[in-house]
Write a protein that holds these residues in place. Structure first.
Motif: not given
Length: 468
Positions: A395-402, A447-454
């Motif tokens: 998993t590769i996560s960021d803190s951007g706007p999604g 490969l899937t993309l998902q917006n995180m709740q936080e």
């Protein structure tokens, strides 16, 4: 442990066939034993009945024609170890049996000695009858020897004589020992034969199918030049032949399209360069700058497309790599460039060692594209990997706007950019995610993309896990 693993039904074809055949063998053997035992018992009863009827009828006629003082001697002479006769004032049988065998015996006896005589017959099992011996027995106490014996099968009769007394007879049939041990031995031998024959046959049938499944899996991971040996039954051979033809056509089609794409991209470089040179002579500075910017973007698109085509055309050998060390090296490269990239779970955090089978350069390019997007649009990239039963997740996560939910699947399309400025400084040319997904699919992954709740976007890469 799940209940599926505890299921008594085998999951393999060989196990299911062996189970079904063993069940059929056991059921058929038990049913055959039951039929054989029943017919054998009936045959013994018919034989005993015919023998007893003729002997009893003859003894009745003899006793009626001789004086009473000779009856005891005649009775003793007629008795044998299996057929015992005795005379009494009352019948030994209180009533007649009602089975078909009883009726046939009484009918046969009545036809021989006449219908006017009182006759009682009975077929019994485990009946006590008086003990009889030809020779005079030795002196025995009552505790040492009983006056009666237990016989497994008895044909008993009571026939009234002319003088009013009753001639009683009990004939014992010694049955064969139980057939159950022999049945168990027979079933065991047949079970061993079934397991050996079915196991060998199914292995011969399924081995080509296993090879076909392995080849299909490798084809799905981007391998080419595969050819499965045509073996097994005709149906399996036909399936393998169809697969070989399909993969050959598919490989040739992909190669032709890739070469065509590379040729087009390569040929476009010359007219773009020519247009750029001509644009330099435009006097209007504003128009000249806009045309040059457009040509630069076209140049980047052509170079990226040509790079993609080259990567597809160049088949890198697959190698087994330690995933933790592989990701740690990628993160170290970014950290050397002061990029906000960190590995949340790695070898230093005590995560178990995981090995994946991949093409390292292609996989590194796919992961770099995802990390670059996370840094560019989400300000940072946090990488984590977890082991599943048969796969591994990165998993590769960021803190951007999604990304808007309705466009999560759309962003994988080539040359699609959510950033509308078309500037190379604020975004690429729209091939990063397409290249990443293409490389990951070539490894048999997803490969899937998902917006995180936080907040932020999470890219999840799932790859088949290789046993260590």
């Amino acid at each position: 442990m799940s209940w599926k693993r505890l299921s008594l039904i085998p999951r393999s074809l060989a196990g299911q066939l062996i189970g079904l055949m063993l069940a059929a063998v056991v059921v058929s053997q038990v049913f055959t034993l039951w039929l054989f035992t029943d017919e054998r018992r009936g045959a013994l009863l018919e034989l005993a009945g015919g023998r007893v009827v003729s002997r009893t009828a003859a003894l009745v006629e003899l006793l009626d024609d001789t004086p009473s003082e000779l009856h005891e001697q005649i009775r003793r002479a007629a008795s044998s170890p299996v057929s015992y006769f005795w005379i009494s004032s009352r019948p030994a049988l209180s009533k007649s049996g009602t089975s078909r065998t009883d009726l046939r015996i009484r009918r046969a006896l009545a036809e021989t000695i006449g219908e006017d005589r009182a006759v009682r017959t009975q077929i019994g099992r485990n009946v006590e009858v008086p003990r009889y011996r030809h020779a005079r027995p030795r002196t025995e106490t009552a505790k040492q020897k009983s006056a009666t014996r237990l016989v497994p099968l008895v044909v008993a009769m009571s026939v009234q004589l002319d003088n009013g007394r009753w001639l009683n007879m009990a004939s014992s049939l010694d049955m064969q020992p139980s057939s159950l041990p022999r049945l168990f031995v027979s079933i065991s031998l047949m079970a061993v034969a079934v397991i050996l024959i079915v196991g060998f046959t199914v292995r011969r049938l399924t081995k080509p199918l296993s090879n076909l499944a392995d080849a299909a899996d490798q084809l799905g991971r981007g391998a080419d030049g595969l050819s499965v040996e045509e073996a097994g039954p005709q149906e399996v051979r036909s399936a393998i032949h169809a697969f070989n033809v399909m993969q050959e056509r598919l490989t040739r089609y992909v190669q032709d399209r890739t070469r065509m794409l590379a040729a087009i991209s390569h040929d476009l470089r010359t007219p773009i360069t020519s247009l750029r040179i001509r644009a330099e002579f435009i006097e209007d500075e504003e128009n000249r700058n806009r045309i040059i910017m457009t040509l630069d973007e076209m140049q980047r698109m052509v170079e990226a497309t040509l790079s993609l085509a080259r990567d597809e055309a160049r088949r890198e050998e697959q190698n087994r790599v330690d995933l933790g060390e592989f990701l740690d090296a990628i993160v170290a490269d970014y950290q050397d460039m002061n990029q906000p990239v960190r590995l949340k779970s790695g070898p230093d955090q005590g995560v178990e060692r995981m090995v994946v089978d991949c093409r390292p350069i292609a996989m590194k390019r796919a992961l770099r594209n995802l990390i670059d997007n996370a840094v560019r649009y989400g300000n940072e990239a946090e990488i984590e990997y977890l082991a599943g039963e048969n796969s591994v997740e990165i998993t590769i996560s960021d803190s951007g706007p999604g990304i808007p939910s309705e466009r999560l699947d759309e962003v994988f399309e080539p040359f699609l950019r959510l950033e509308d400025s078309r500037s190379g400084e604020t975004g690429g040319i729209g091939l990063g995610l397409a290249i990443a997904r293409s490389n990951i699919h070539a490894h048999g992954g997803t490969l899937t993309l998902q917006n995180m709740q936080e907040g932020g976007l999470k890219a999840t890469v799932t790859l088949p896990r290789e046993a260590v």
